[in-house]
Write an enzyme that holds these catalytic residues in place. Structure first.
Site, PDB file in Angstrom:
ATOM      1  N   LYS A 104       0.817  -1.216   0.000  1.00 35.15           N
ATOM      2  CA  LYS A 104       0.000   0.000   0.000  1.00 35.15           C
ATOM      3  C   LYS A 104       0.850   1.266   0.000  1.00 35.15           C
ATOM      4  O   LYS A 104       0.457   2.293  -0.549  1.00 35.15           O
ATOM      5  CB  LYS A 104      -0.930   0.012   1.216  1.00 35.15           C
ATOM      6  CG  LYS A 104      -1.991  -1.079   1.207  1.00 35.15           C
ATOM      7  CD  LYS A 104      -3.040  -0.828   0.152  1.00 35.15           C
ATOM      8  CE  LYS A 104      -4.175  -1.840   0.229  1.00 35.15           C
ATOM      9  NZ  LYS A 104      -5.120  -1.688  -0.901  1.00 35.15           N
ATOM     10  N   GLU A 126      -9.773   5.667   3.082  1.00 34.69           N
ATOM     11  CA  GLU A 126     -10.578   4.602   3.660  1.00 34.69           C
ATOM     12  C   GLU A 126      -9.651   3.427   3.902  1.00 34.69           C
ATOM     13  O   GLU A 126      -8.613   3.312   3.236  1.00 34.69           O
ATOM     14  CB  GLU A 126     -11.701   4.191   2.701  1.00 34.69           C
ATOM     15  CG  GLU A 126     -11.269   3.282   1.550  1.00 34.69           C
ATOM     16  CD  GLU A 126     -10.311   3.929   0.568  1.00 34.69           C
ATOM     17  OE1 GLU A 126     -10.472   5.132   0.294  1.00 34.69           O
ATOM     18  OE2 GLU A 126      -9.407   3.226   0.069  1.00 34.69           O
ATOM     19  N   SER A 387       1.794  -9.625  -0.768  1.00 39.97           N
ATOM     20  CA  SER A 387       1.452  -8.200  -0.712  1.00 39.97           C
ATOM     21  C   SER A 387       1.661  -7.575   0.660  1.00 39.97           C
ATOM     22  O   SER A 387       1.802  -6.353   0.772  1.00 39.97           O
ATOM     23  CB  SER A 387      -0.001  -8.008  -1.153  1.00 39.97           C
ATOM     24  OG  SER A 387      -0.866  -8.736  -0.302  1.00 39.97           O
TER      25      SER A 387
END
Lengths: 401, 267
Positions: A104, A126, A387
């Site tokens: 991210k 969010e 990830s």
């Protein structure tokens, strides 16, 4: 698996994973289905991103941040013991080793730099699993911006560690009490909040969803995963390119970034969704959160609640480019269950000494299930994006194991 | 039942005719299916002097609604409301002599497809449609289909809309132009936003089409003030909050009548 489209010959496709067509379209998907009050803000983001992305100064500043602060490039790790047991050659692209512990951060630093360039002083975000929220809080602290993060009450309960991290980094975490109290409701609330804050705030969307240009912009900021992995595979693999490229898909940002590095190769692209959040595999055409894509819906057209043990996959839709890749047959979207994901997480921990995020464990579960006997022939080379790391999920796992 | 006097273009003709008598236009809103006898609210609105009535078709994920309309939508859905059932309820009503305007998010239009959706609205006696997440540049798919079905697709304009785009919205909107008074979600506000007057003036410079001002208009005083700038007002959250608090059709008739009187006094 009858609802999964069959493979087509995995040839490179013109225009795939490049710039979207006019009006932000990937095939019939995408677009800018935003309230009129947000259209101008989206247009400003679009203009600023195009200008920045063409500016070597911006790219250089982002590359420096990614090297100095995030720890890029992340390694490509051969999963030796697991590969031997499965009969395939599995390589892990280690986004879990980035600062903040997930992919991210790649996107968020890009958007935070863009926000600074646009003169915005606050980031709105969010978050589901909390990883995007932590990344946003981190980037805001690093660049001297404020951060307001919307998070469903249910996710706040199951991701308490990340909530604490966000607050420690100085972000305001706003609990969302509507609907299923998960990621989709947090996204709706963040959009509603942005309507009243476009003057001073940038909405930092965490996945390849939302109104144009977000699906494209977020994919471009995540492309670094695929580009790095492409180079690493060229150096490490005898064939240069893996036979399979596998990544988990919620909204689909790590998968989009990974696939972008291999879209023009013969590699077969596999997106792995949660059984209860399979927007690409089981969704229907719809419009949600600003884009036209595939969403889980009931017979009346209401968006249904997704269910996954991984909060980051608890989203009832998929980014528009994934819907397009599915239609083209360029990528295949499959599902695994919560139990399979938990089993895969434990297996990776015990064979490679790596505790993966439950999101990433979904991708691994498909590899484990299909290796040798199913869709993954023995001897295949597989690149899988890990990830994120599993620290945030240990309390969930502790209850189950 | 479709009112035979209200054929295609009915919303705009009706609103223009009323405006031309010097009347400030009033369009109250209610969420379809919010209570068992919800259509009684529509009768009450008409009796209290509404010039058009907006009926919300609830959607699970409204991105432009504040807490009141959100709660109303969830309440209606929890009661089993659906587009099909709400339209069936409307079909069973006698004519109200005011046009009905449906509002909903684009996912519900796409669900059955724009053609089937508009045809269903028409069969239920609905004349207009508002889709808050369908901006003008995405509206091509629905515009012609709606027009062919006799549904007037009203477009929204916001204080952030730049001039060329505002001109396009004004020219492509049908029935009326919905002027969003402020940069925010639906919901009651303490005062009318300053941006309301400016936006209305900008729209009016480019079109003679009726302009209805919505978002945040909650009291008779605010309606009166809004009526000085726009041709009329849309009042949603202030109505719906009363419904959620248990007000019946008679109570709502009394409230809408106060808005009516405020607009009439302005003239």
């Amino acid at each position: 698996m009858q609802d999964v489209l069959p493979w087509r010959e995995p040839v490179p496709l013109d225009g795939t994973m490049g710039e979207p067509r006019a009006r932000g379209r990937f095939g019939e998907y995408g677009g800018r289905y935003a309230p009129e009050s947000l259209v101008e803000a989206c247009r400003e983001v679009d203009g600023a991103f195009r200008e920045a992305w063409a500016d070597p100064g911006f790219r250089g500043a982002l590359a420096r941040l990614l090297a100095e602060h995030v720890g890029r490039p992340t390694p490509l790790t051969p999963a030796r013991r697991l590969s031997e047991a499965l009969g395939v050659q599995l390589y892990l692209k280690r986004e879990d080793l980035t600062h903040t512990g997930s992919h991210k951060i790649n996107n968020v630093l890009g958007q935070a730099l863009l926000a600074t360039r646009m003169g915005r002083r606050r980031l709105i975000a969010e978050t589901g699993a909390g990883q995007h929220g932590v990344a946003t809080a981190t980037a805001a602290a690093l660049l001297g911006l404020e951060a307001t993060v919307f998070m469903g009450e249910r996710d706040i309960e199951r991701q308490a560690l990340n909530v604490f991290r966000m607050r420690m980094l100085g972000a305001e975490v706003v609990p969302v009490t509507t609907g299923s109290r998960t990621l989709k409701d947090a996204t709706s609330e963040a959009m509603r909040h942005w309507v009243g804050a476009t003057g001073d705030s940038h909405y930092c969307i965490g996945s390849v969803v939302g109104p144009d240009p977000y699906p494209w912009m977020v994919r471009e900021f995540q492309r670094i995963i695929g580009d790095e992995a492409r180079g690493q595979c060229a150096a490490e693999l005898r064939t240069g390119v893996p036979d399979y490229v596998v990544a988990c898909v919620g909204g689909g940002s790590n998968a989009a970034g990974t696939f972008a590095g291999f879209a023009d190769t013969p590699a077969r692209l596999v997106g792995v969704e949660a059984e209860g959040g399979a927007g690409a595999a089981r969704g229907r055409l719809g419009v949600l959160h600003g884009c036209r894509s595939l969403f889980l819906q009931d017979d009346d057209g209401q968006i249904t609640q997704a269910h996954s043990i991984a909060a980051g996959l608890d989203y009832p839709g998929v980014g528009p480019e994934h819907a397009h890749l599915r239609d083209l047959g360029r990528a295949r979207y499959v599902t695994v269950t919560d139990d399979e994901a938990v089993g895969a997480a434990v297996r990776l921990a015990r064979t490679e000494g790596i505790v993966p995020a439950l999101e990433s464990a979904h991708a691994l579960a498909w590899v484990i299930r299909e290796a040798g006997g199913g869709d993954l022939p023995a001897g295949s080379t597989v690149l899988m994006t890990l990830s994120g790391r599993g620290d945030k999920d240990v309390s969930t796992l502790k209850e189950l194991l | 039942m479709t009112n035979p006097t209200l054929a295609a273009g009915a919303v705009e003709r009706h609103l223009r005719a009323r405006r031309d008598t010097g009347r400030g236009l009033l369009m109250p809103y209610v969420t379809g299916g919010i209570t068992p006898g919800w259509t009684d609210y529509l009768r009450a609105f008409a009796a209290a002097g509404a010039d058009a009535i907006e009926v919300g078709l609830p959607f699970s994920d409204p991105t432009l609604d504040g807490v009141t309309i959100q709660q109303a939508g969830h309440t209606a859905l929890a009661r089993g409301a659906s587009t099909r059932r709400i339209l069936a309820d409307l079909s069973g009503m006698p004519d109200l002599d005011v046009p009905l305007v449906a509002s909903t998010y684009y996912n519900l239009v796409l669900h059955d497809g724009p053609e089937a959706f508009c045809a269903a609205l028409r069969r239920a006696g609905v004349d207009g449609l508002i889709v808050p997440d369908l901006p003008v540049h995405e509206a091509d798919e629905l515009t012609e289909v709606a027009a062919a079905a006799g549904i007037e697709l009203a477009l929204l304009a916001s204080p952030a809309t730049p001039e060329p785009r505002l001109a396009e919205i004004s020219s492509r909107s049908r029935g009326f132009v919905y002027a969003v008074s402020l940069m925010g979600t639906t919901g009651e506000r303490a005062a009318l936003a300053a941006s309301a007057a400016e936006l209305t003036a900008r729209i009016r410079r480019g079109t003679d089409r009726p302009v209805l001002l919505g978002f945040g208009i909650s009291t008779p005083d605010q309606a009166r003030e809004a009526g000085r700038h726009a041709d009329g007002v849309v009042v949603g959250a202030a109505v719906v909050r009363r419904v959620l608090d248990g007000a019946g059709p008679d109570d709502l008739r009394a409230f809408v009548a106060t808005l009516r009187r405020a607009l009439d006094q302005e003239v």
